[in-house]
Design an enzyme around this catalytic site. Structure first.
Site, PDB file in Angstrom:
ATOM      1  N   HIS A  17       0.844  -1.211   0.000  1.00 16.31           N
ATOM      2  CA  HIS A  17       0.000   0.000   0.000  1.00 16.31           C
ATOM      3  C   HIS A  17       0.877   1.259   0.000  1.00 16.31           C
ATOM      4  CE1 HIS A  17      -3.041  -2.709   2.278  1.00 16.31           C
ATOM      5  NE2 HIS A  17      -3.542  -2.510   1.075  1.00 16.31           N
ATOM      6  N   ARG A  90      -2.218  -6.074  -8.419  1.00 14.34           N
ATOM      7  CA  ARG A  90      -1.083  -6.969  -8.167  1.00 14.34           C
ATOM      8  C   ARG A  90      -0.919  -7.973  -9.281  1.00 14.34           C
ATOM      9  NH1 ARG A  90      -3.239  -8.495  -2.364  1.00 14.34           N
ATOM     10  NH2 ARG A  90      -5.050  -8.470  -3.728  1.00 14.34           N
TER      11      ARG A  90
END
Ligand code: PNS
Length: 162
Positions: A17, A90
């Site tokens: 993050h 991702r």
């Protein structure tokens, strides 16, 4: 001024993050990190704790603000005059969910909200808050996954639970 929001649950924030936050903060004038306060979910950390973790981790990034929000993201963006949502991707497995969310947010905002995706840096491509919680639960090494103070908070939480 170009503002964007990076929304998420952040239970807890990981280095993955933080990597997205830093890269987005380099592109936008102002980045709001929006921490979801969802009464239906039962996160490990309360919304206030999740916000504080993010505030501590981003304290050296002057154009990053951390706030909590409830309800619909599109409503929150409208109230703040924000038209750009930042999300991380991702792997291709994230794509379907992210695309659906982006389309819903666009529809709910009369086509005003756009979502931009940052591909997660390769070294964090396997990382998720859920896996971090599992590793913490079994006392694994969190050094490469979360800042030290977050690792301590996780270990303390699971200590209390056991
Ligand atoms: O970190 P997450 O859990 O993948 O983040 C998901 C989040 C918080 C971005 C998403 O659940 C959200 O925006 N929730 C607010 C409710 C909403 O607006 N739902 C409509 C879009 S699906």
């Amino acid at each position: 001024m170009k503002s964007a929001i990076y929304p998420g649950t952040f239970d807890p924030m990981t280095y993955g993050h933080l990597d997205i936050i830093k890269r987005a903060a380099n592109i936008f004038d102002e980045l709001i990190v929006g921490v979801l306060d969802n009464k239906e979910k039962t996160p490990l950390f309360s919304v206030d704790v999740r916000v504080n973790i993010l505030k501590e981790a981003t304290k050296d990034l002057p154009n990053v603000k951390v706030e909590s929000f409830g309800g619909l993201l599109s409503d929150y963006c409208k109230s703040k005059g924000i038209f750009v949502v930042v999300r991380g991707l991702r792997a291709v497995t994230d794509f379907e969910y992210e695309l659906q969310m982006s389309q819903i947010n666009r529809k709910l905002s009369d086509n005003k909200l756009d979502t931009v995706y940052f591909n997660t840096s390769l070294k964090y491509s396997y990382l998720s808050s859920s896996s971090v919680k599992q590793i913490a639960q079994f006392g694994g090494d969190l050094t490469d996954f979360v800042p030290g103070f977050v690792a301590d908070m996780l270990l303390e939480k699971f200590d209390q639970k056991n």
